[in-house]
Design a protein around this motif. Structure first.
Motif, PDB file in Angstrom:
ATOM      1  N   GLN A  79       3.803  -8.153   1.992  1.00 11.32           N
ATOM      2  CA  GLN A  79       3.924  -7.519   1.006  1.00 11.32           C
ATOM      3  C   GLN A  79       3.360  -8.466  -0.345  1.00 11.32           C
ATOM      4  OE1 GLN A  79       7.283  -5.430  -0.406  1.00 11.32           O
ATOM      5  NE2 GLN A  79       7.670  -4.272   1.385  1.00 11.32           N
ATOM      6  N   GLU A  80       3.196  -9.624  -0.235  1.00  6.46           N
ATOM      7  CA  GLU A  80       2.438 -10.461  -1.331  1.00  6.46           C
ATOM      8  C   GLU A  80       1.046  -9.908  -1.240  1.00  6.46           C
ATOM      9  OE1 GLU A  80       4.500 -13.227  -3.051  1.00  6.46           O
ATOM     10  OE2 GLU A  80       5.549 -11.534  -2.291  1.00  6.46           O
ATOM     11  N   VAL A  81       0.395  -9.575  -0.336  1.00  7.83           N
ATOM     12  CA  VAL A  81      -0.838  -8.802  -0.429  1.00  7.83           C
ATOM     13  C   VAL A  81      -0.911  -7.770  -1.529  1.00  7.83           C
ATOM     14  CG1 VAL A  81      -2.852  -7.882   0.386  1.00  7.83           C
ATOM     15  CG2 VAL A  81      -1.669  -9.473   1.529  1.00  7.83           C
ATOM     16  N   LEU A  82       0.037  -6.693  -1.292  1.00  5.86           N
ATOM     17  CA  LEU A  82      -0.043  -5.662  -2.382  1.00  5.86           C
ATOM     18  C   LEU A  82       0.624  -6.335  -3.771  1.00  5.86           C
ATOM     19  CD1 LEU A  82       1.866  -2.989  -0.178  1.00  5.86           C
ATOM     20  CD2 LEU A  82      -0.454  -3.281  -0.519  1.00  5.86           C
ATOM     21  N   ARG A  83       1.513  -7.220  -3.727  1.00  8.36           N
ATOM     22  CA  ARG A  83       1.959  -7.575  -5.007  1.00  8.36           C
ATOM     23  C   ARG A  83       1.047  -8.242  -5.778  1.00  8.36           C
ATOM     24  NH1 ARG A  83       7.432  -8.408  -5.488  1.00  8.36           N
ATOM     25  NH2 ARG A  83       7.610  -8.663  -3.131  1.00  8.36           N
ATOM     26  N   LEU A  84      -0.057  -9.138  -5.026  1.00 13.20           N
ATOM     27  CA  LEU A  84      -1.200  -9.644  -5.717  1.00 13.20           C
ATOM     28  C   LEU A  84      -2.116  -8.516  -6.504  1.00 13.20           C
ATOM     29  CD1 LEU A  84      -3.312 -12.595  -4.835  1.00 13.20           C
ATOM     30  CD2 LEU A  84      -4.534 -10.473  -5.475  1.00 13.20           C
ATOM     31  N   TYR A  85      -2.227  -7.424  -5.561  1.00  7.49           N
ATOM     32  CA  TYR A  85      -3.134  -6.426  -6.253  1.00  7.49           C
ATOM     33  C   TYR A  85      -2.628  -5.515  -7.448  1.00  7.49           C
ATOM     34  CZ  TYR A  85      -7.382  -5.976  -3.310  1.00  7.49           C
ATOM     35  OH  TYR A  85      -8.598  -5.843  -2.959  1.00  7.49           O
ATOM     36  N   MET A  86      -1.064  -5.519  -7.224  1.00 13.58           N
ATOM     37  CA  MET A  86      -0.798  -4.741  -8.461  1.00 13.58           C
ATOM     38  C   MET A  86      -0.273  -5.865  -9.589  1.00 13.58           C
ATOM     39  SD  MET A  86      -0.728  -1.919  -7.158  1.00 13.58           S
ATOM     40  CE  MET A  86      -0.179  -1.017  -8.628  1.00 13.58           C
ATOM     41  N   MET A  87      -0.588  -7.079  -9.502  1.00  8.39           N
ATOM     42  CA  MET A  87      -0.318  -7.921 -10.721  1.00  8.39           C
ATOM     43  C   MET A  87      -1.003  -7.633 -11.822  1.00  8.39           C
ATOM     44  SD  MET A  87      -0.510 -12.165 -10.673  1.00  8.39           S
ATOM     45  CE  MET A  87       0.294 -12.299  -8.882  1.00  8.39           C
ATOM     46  N   PRO A  88      -2.122  -7.072 -11.559  1.00  9.66           N
ATOM     47  CA  PRO A  88      -2.930  -6.666 -13.022  1.00  9.66           C
ATOM     48  C   PRO A  88      -1.862  -5.552 -13.755  1.00  9.66           C
ATOM     49  CG  PRO A  88      -4.318  -6.707 -11.501  1.00  9.66           C
ATOM     50  CD  PRO A  88      -3.153  -6.694 -10.778  1.00  9.66           C
ATOM     51  N   PHE A  89      -1.401  -4.740 -13.198  1.00  9.98           N
ATOM     52  CA  PHE A  89      -0.508  -3.751 -13.854  1.00  9.98           C
ATOM     53  C   PHE A  89       0.864  -4.253 -14.374  1.00  9.98           C
ATOM     54  CE2 PHE A  89      -3.359  -1.636 -10.684  1.00  9.98           C
ATOM     55  CZ  PHE A  89      -3.759  -0.716 -11.288  1.00  9.98           C
ATOM     56  N   GLY A 285      -7.097  -8.425  11.792  1.00 12.72           N
ATOM     57  CA  GLY A 285      -6.802  -9.360  10.398  1.00 12.72           C
ATOM     58  C   GLY A 285      -6.354  -8.304   9.142  1.00 12.72           C
ATOM     59  N   PRO A 286      -6.251  -8.775   8.297  1.00 15.22           N
ATOM     60  CA  PRO A 286      -5.986  -8.035   6.939  1.00 15.22           C
ATOM     61  C   PRO A 286      -7.020  -7.607   6.043  1.00 15.22           C
ATOM     62  CG  PRO A 286      -6.060 -10.493   6.373  1.00 15.22           C
ATOM     63  CD  PRO A 286      -6.211 -10.206   7.958  1.00 15.22           C
ATOM     64  N   LEU A 287      -8.383  -7.709   6.660  1.00 20.53           N
ATOM     65  CA  LEU A 287      -9.492  -7.362   5.902  1.00 20.53           C
ATOM     66  C   LEU A 287      -9.503  -5.628   5.685  1.00 20.53           C
ATOM     67  CD1 LEU A 287     -12.705  -9.585   6.975  1.00 20.53           C
ATOM     68  CD2 LEU A 287     -11.081  -9.649   4.839  1.00 20.53           C
ATOM     69  N   PRO A 288      -9.349  -5.027   6.717  1.00 14.16           N
ATOM     70  CA  PRO A 288      -9.295  -3.383   6.606  1.00 14.16           C
ATOM     71  C   PRO A 288      -8.355  -3.003   5.439  1.00 14.16           C
ATOM     72  CG  PRO A 288      -9.382  -3.968   8.721  1.00 14.16           C
ATOM     73  CD  PRO A 288      -9.211  -5.348   8.221  1.00 14.16           C
ATOM     74  N   LEU A 289      -7.185  -3.650   5.430  1.00 18.11           N
ATOM     75  CA  LEU A 289      -6.081  -3.233   4.312  1.00 18.11           C
ATOM     76  C   LEU A 289      -6.924  -3.737   2.899  1.00 18.11           C
ATOM     77  CD1 LEU A 289      -3.367  -2.763   3.064  1.00 18.11           C
ATOM     78  CD2 LEU A 289      -2.662  -4.995   3.441  1.00 18.11           C
ATOM     79  N   LEU A 290      -7.261  -4.993   2.724  1.00 23.05           N
ATOM     80  CA  LEU A 290      -7.969  -5.442   1.592  1.00 23.05           C
ATOM     81  C   LEU A 290      -8.987  -4.540   1.067  1.00 23.05           C
ATOM     82  CD1 LEU A 290      -8.030  -9.320   2.241  1.00 23.05           C
ATOM     83  CD2 LEU A 290      -6.321  -8.113   0.782  1.00 23.05           C
ATOM     84  N   ALA A 291      -9.902  -4.307   2.099  1.00 19.34           N
ATOM     85  CA  ALA A 291     -10.988  -3.330   1.461  1.00 19.34           C
ATOM     86  C   ALA A 291     -10.384  -2.019   1.387  1.00 19.34           C
ATOM     87  CB  ALA A 291     -11.955  -3.060   2.794  1.00 19.34           C
ATOM     88  N   PHE A 292      -9.521  -1.510   2.108  1.00 21.20           N
ATOM     89  CA  PHE A 292      -8.910  -0.177   1.682  1.00 21.20           C
ATOM     90  C   PHE A 292      -8.469  -0.308  -0.075  1.00 21.20           C
ATOM     91  CE2 PHE A 292      -5.329   2.792   1.224  1.00 21.20           C
ATOM     92  CZ  PHE A 292      -5.977   3.981   1.066  1.00 21.20           C
ATOM     93  N   LEU A 293      -7.587  -1.026  -0.154  1.00 20.61           N
ATOM     94  CA  LEU A 293      -6.786  -1.423  -1.343  1.00 20.61           C
ATOM     95  C   LEU A 293      -8.144  -1.254  -2.461  1.00 20.61           C
ATOM     96  CD1 LEU A 293      -4.056  -3.801  -0.692  1.00 20.61           C
ATOM     97  CD2 LEU A 293      -3.872  -1.375  -1.566  1.00 20.61           C
ATOM     98  N   ASN A 294      -8.987  -2.365  -2.532  1.00 15.89           N
ATOM     99  CA  ASN A 294     -10.050  -2.289  -3.272  1.00 15.89           C
ATOM    100  C   ASN A 294     -10.822  -0.965  -3.472  1.00 15.89           C
ATOM    101  OD1 ASN A 294     -11.889  -4.249  -4.938  1.00 15.89           O
ATOM    102  ND2 ASN A 294     -13.461  -3.450  -3.300  1.00 15.89           N
ATOM    103  N   ALA A 295     -10.935  -0.492  -2.319  1.00 15.27           N
ATOM    104  CA  ALA A 295     -11.799   0.937  -2.688  1.00 15.27           C
ATOM    105  C   ALA A 295     -10.925   2.006  -3.305  1.00 15.27           C
ATOM    106  CB  ALA A 295     -12.137   1.523  -1.226  1.00 15.27           C
ATOM    107  N   LYS A 296      -9.602   1.740  -3.079  1.00 12.59           N
ATOM    108  CA  LYS A 296      -8.777   2.800  -3.763  1.00 12.59           C
ATOM    109  C   LYS A 296      -8.467   2.591  -4.887  1.00 12.59           C
ATOM    110  CE  LYS A 296      -5.851   6.450  -3.401  1.00 12.59           C
ATOM    111  NZ  LYS A 296      -6.405   7.753  -2.835  1.00 12.59           N
ATOM    112  N   VAL A 297      -8.472   1.366  -5.467  1.00  5.89           N
ATOM    113  CA  VAL A 297      -8.451   1.068  -7.038  1.00  5.89           C
ATOM    114  C   VAL A 297      -9.775   1.603  -7.623  1.00  5.89           C
ATOM    115  CG1 VAL A 297      -8.224  -0.686  -8.473  1.00  5.89           C
ATOM    116  CG2 VAL A 297      -6.911  -0.655  -6.482  1.00  5.89           C
ATOM    117  N   LEU A 298     -10.993   1.228  -6.798  1.00  2.00           N
ATOM    118  CA  LEU A 298     -12.048   1.586  -7.516  1.00  2.00           C
ATOM    119  C   LEU A 298     -12.524   3.254  -7.683  1.00  2.00           C
ATOM    120  CD1 LEU A 298     -14.593  -1.220  -6.311  1.00  2.00           C
ATOM    121  CD2 LEU A 298     -13.323  -1.303  -8.400  1.00  2.00           C
ATOM    122  N   GLU A 299     -11.805   3.723  -6.453  1.00  2.00           N
ATOM    123  CA  GLU A 299     -11.897   5.337  -6.588  1.00  2.00           C
ATOM    124  C   GLU A 299     -11.440   6.029  -7.870  1.00  2.00           C
ATOM    125  OE1 GLU A 299     -11.661   7.798  -3.062  1.00  2.00           O
ATOM    126  OE2 GLU A 299      -9.517   8.039  -3.810  1.00  2.00           O
TER     127      GLU A 299
END
Length: 328
Positions: A79-89, A285-299
């Motif tokens: 979950q730390e991956v998600l936590r890092l992504y949501m840290m800006p918020f 690995g985690p790249l598909p998750l990271l790529a999807f998160l990045n794409a979702k935020v940008l979308e």
């Protein structure tokens, strides 16, 4: 590294729900909100097409991000991956709530749920300087801001403290997670943030002490290299940028001794997207998750730009030049 092989097939399915480029183009070319809604009606965003959508869409976009994060939180190995992504918020909310407490004004409309810490938990931490929920590093930052405000300081200092700590926390957490592509993306983000801040400081002839306060030392470009231009000319600073590791991507943004700051913001997002470019070949690995998160935020960011643009009467060109790019 924890195994992602059970999560990645789900991520692949979620990728199919991302807006297609032709759908985005149709909305950019739409003559009004009715045509935009007609396109969205054929996507998973149809659930938000309620009466008054054109007035409340920003709330719905926030809901979509929170829904996505909560779904992934139940599945992701780390979950730390998600936590890092949501840290800006998280840090955005802390800044808003701190200013709310100082000014006595109601800024609820500016708050965005981050999926980890509720608004009430953040508000309590701001009020008391303690928390059993927020990470220790974030609580320490809140305490630093409280001490700063006790001196009757200006509101600008709130942003400076939170922004600096945010960048430090991004780097610290990325290093702990130890996903090379994530570390690369975070370092690029920090470098481009430092670069943008330094460019504005030199342009505005800010003092060295001010630059030292707003820049951070956790990127790949040493902070001292930026500080060396505190009393230098803007042209000298631009020449330094054109000799840096980012010279190739920066060169198109510098014209006749003028830097395109809007282009810098776009560049930052594009470089982060490139960091996850191997996602299609990484099955375990985690790249598909990271790529999807990045794409979702940008979308969601693109949808916000597009819908605000349509509501404000922007031209197609004005909307398109603000859009972020990602694979969908």
């Amino acid at each position: 590294m924890r195994n992602y092989h059970q999560l990645n097939p789900i991520i692949r399915l979620k990728e199919m729900t991302l807006l297609k480029s032709q759908e985005v183009e149709q909305m950019i070319a739409a003559k009004g909100f009715a045509e935009v809604e007609a396109v969205l009606q054929q996507t998973h965003y149809q659930r938000y097409l309620k009466p008054g959508f054109h007035e409340r869409f920003e709330t719905y976009l926030d809901e979509e991000l929170l829904k996505t994060i909560k779904e992934l939180a139940e599945l992701v190995p780390d979950q730390e991956v998600l936590r890092l992504y949501m840290m800006p918020f998280t840090f955005h909310n802390l800044k808003v709530l701190t200013k709310e407490s100082v000014t006595g004004k109601d800024y609820d409309h500016l708050l965005i749920e981050d999926g980890f810490y509720t608004i009430d938990e953040c508000r309590t931490a701001i009020k008391t300087g303690t928390s059993e929920v927020l990470p220790e590093k974030i609580v320490t930052t809140i305490q630093e801001v409280r001490e700063y405000l006790e001196g009757g300081a200006v509101l600008q200092g709130i942003d400076i403290i939170y922004d600096r700590r945010y960048l430090h926390e991004q780097r610290r957490l990325a290093d702990e997670i130890k996903i090379p592509e994530l570390q690369e993306a975070v370092i690029k983000m920090i470098d481009l943030t430092n670069l943008t801040i330094a460019a504005r400081c030199v342009l505005q002839k800010r003092s060295r002490s001010f630059m030292e306060a707003v820049l951070v030392s956790v990127g790949s470009i040493p902070k001292e290299e930026f500080l060396a231009f505190a009393d230098a000319s803007y042209s000298d600073f631009l020449a330094f940028l054109l000799e840096s590791d980012y010279q190739e991507v920066l060169r198109p943004l510098i014209h006749e001794q003028v830097i395109d700051f809007a282009g810098l913001a776009l560049l930052q997002d594009n470089l982060i997207t490139e960091s996850y470019g191997q996602a299609q070949t990484d099955a375990l690995g985690p790249l598909p998750l990271l790529a999807f998160l990045n794409a979702k935020v940008l979308e969601l960011q693109n949808l916000r730009i597009l819908l605000v643009g349509k509501r404000s009467g922007f031209t197609e060109e004005q909307i398109r030049e603000r859009m972020r790019h990602y694979d969908s």
